[in-house]
Design an enzyme around this catalytic site. Structure first.
Site, PDB file in Angstrom:
ATOM      1  N   GLY A  46      75.973  64.761  65.377  1.00  0.00           N
ATOM      2  CA  GLY A  46      75.157  63.637  64.939  1.00  0.00           C
ATOM      3  C   GLY A  46      74.655  63.886  63.540  1.00  0.00           C
ATOM      4  CD  GLN A  51      70.309  65.566  59.861  1.00  0.00           C
ATOM      5  OE1 GLN A  51      70.870  64.738  60.563  1.00  0.00           O
ATOM      6  NE2 GLN A  51      70.333  66.865  60.124  1.00  0.00           N
ATOM      7  CB  CYS A  94      68.758  70.516  63.548  1.00  0.00           C
ATOM      8  SG  CYS A  94      68.462  69.197  62.359  1.00  0.00           S
ATOM      9  CG  LEU A  95      74.447  69.411  61.135  1.00  0.00           C
ATOM     10  CD1 LEU A  95      75.261  68.189  60.741  1.00  0.00           C
ATOM     11  CD2 LEU A  95      75.343  70.650  61.190  1.00  0.00           C
ATOM     12  CG  HIS A 136      68.387  65.978  67.268  1.00  0.00           C
ATOM     13  ND1 HIS A 136      68.130  67.333  67.394  1.00  0.00           N
ATOM     14  CD2 HIS A 136      68.824  65.802  65.988  1.00  0.00           C
ATOM     15  CE1 HIS A 136      68.395  67.936  66.232  1.00  0.00           C
ATOM     16  NE2 HIS A 136      68.821  67.030  65.366  1.00  0.00           N
ATOM     17  CD  GLU A 137      71.272  62.931  65.022  1.00  0.00           C
ATOM     18  OE1 GLU A 137      70.708  62.949  63.915  1.00  0.00           O
ATOM     19  OE2 GLU A 137      71.926  63.893  65.444  1.00  0.00           O
ATOM     20  CG  HIS A 140      66.786  63.966  61.919  1.00  0.00           C
ATOM     21  ND1 HIS A 140      66.254  65.024  61.212  1.00  0.00           N
ATOM     22  CD2 HIS A 140      67.767  64.495  62.679  1.00  0.00           C
ATOM     23  CE1 HIS A 140      66.888  66.145  61.544  1.00  0.00           C
ATOM     24  NE2 HIS A 140      67.816  65.852  62.440  1.00  0.00           N
TER      25      HIS A 140
HETATM   26  O1  GNR Z   1      75.241  69.013  65.673  1.00  0.00           O
HETATM   27  C1  GNR Z   1      74.203  68.869  66.315  1.00  0.00           C
HETATM   28  N1  GNR Z   1      74.138  69.329  67.597  1.00  0.00           N
HETATM   29  C2  GNR Z   1      73.092  69.027  68.451  1.00  0.00           C
HETATM   30  C3  GNR Z   1      72.997  69.762  69.634  1.00  0.00           C
HETATM   31  C4  GNR Z   1      71.998  69.475  70.529  1.00  0.00           C
HETATM   32  C5  GNR Z   1      71.105  68.469  70.282  1.00  0.00           C
HETATM   33  C6  GNR Z   1      71.186  67.748  69.120  1.00  0.00           C
HETATM   34  C7  GNR Z   1      72.172  68.011  68.213  1.00  0.00           C
HETATM   35  S1  GNR Z   1      72.289  67.073  66.762  1.00  0.00           S
HETATM   36  C8  GNR Z   1      73.026  68.219  65.686  1.00  0.00           C
HETATM   37  C9  GNR Z   1      73.329  67.601  64.352  1.00  0.00           C
HETATM   38  C10 GNR Z   1      72.037  67.188  63.667  1.00  0.00           C
HETATM   39  O2  GNR Z   1      71.296  67.943  63.121  1.00  0.00           O
HETATM   40  N2  GNR Z   1      71.716  65.933  63.755  1.00  0.00           N
HETATM   41  O3  GNR Z   1      70.559  65.508  63.226  1.00  0.00           O
HETATM   42 NI    NI Z   2      69.228  67.209  63.319  1.00  0.00          NI
END
Ligand code: GNR
Ligand code: NI
Length: 170
Positions: A46, A51, A94-95, A136-137, A140
């Site tokens: 995601g 980001q 998270c990236l 999660h997204e 952000h």
């Molecule tokens: O790549 C991602 N893996 C992930 C694993 C578990 C819960 C959420 C994520 S999202 C993350 C990519 C990211 O930072 N998206 O904002």
């Molecule tokens: Ni993230």
């Protein structure tokens, strides 16, 4: 198409609230394709526009496994319209917090209303990894990252580790 640089903690941009998108046009679609390419390259499942430096309420997600065909999903102005009582814990990454992981509890299922790639309104019922990822997204877009759910001490440890990692990779 282009691979865009990913912002990491403690960049203040990650704490900002993103703005709703007014219109889905070809220019925006080109940006969403760049987001997708950036996400695949990372690799991640995601990515939120913030980001890659844009405070726009846009997400891209692809939770298909490596052996499956890619299944890109685009979400513009996503809104959570329902969450389940039942919770689920996932070891999140998270990236913007590279190479760090933590067990985070969230509603196991949710419904999301959003505008799609073609500018059409949609609603989906997300379960499993998709439910976790989309929440999660959307965090952000509201200036929240997963380490905000941890204690202050753990959070500062994660930030310190990311700073070190980013410095080493300069
Ligand atoms: O790549 C991602 N893996 C992930 C694993 C578990 C819960 C959420 C994520 S999202 C993350 C990519 C990211 O930072 N998206 O904002
Ligand atoms: Ni993230």
């Amino acid at each position: 198409m282009a691979i865009l640089p990913i912002v990491t903690v403690p960049d203040p941009l990650l704490k900002k609230i993103s703005e709703p998108v007014k219109k889905v046009d070809d220019k925006l679609r080109a940006f969403m394709d760049d987001m997708l390419e950036t996400m695949y390259d990372a690799p991640g499942i995601g990515l939120a526009a913030v980001q890659v430096g844009k405070l726009w309420r846009i997400l891209v997600i692809d939770i298909a496994r490596d052996e499956e065909n890619p299944k890109p999903m685009y979400f513009v102005n996503p809104e959570i319209t329902w969450t389940s009582e039942e919770l689920n814990t996932y070891n999140e990454g998270c990236l913007s917090i590279p190479e760090q992981y933590a067990e985070i509890e969230r509603p196991a299922e949710c419904k999301i209303k959003f505008i799609d790639y073609n500018g059409e309104e949609q609603e989906i019922h997300a379960t499993g990894l998709l439910a976790t990822c989309v929440q999660h997204e959307i965090d952000h877009l509201n200036g929240i990252v997963f380490i905000d759910y941890l204690s202050k001490i753990k959070r500062s440890m994660y930030v310190r580790k990311v700073k070190k990692l980013v410095k080493e990779n300069e």
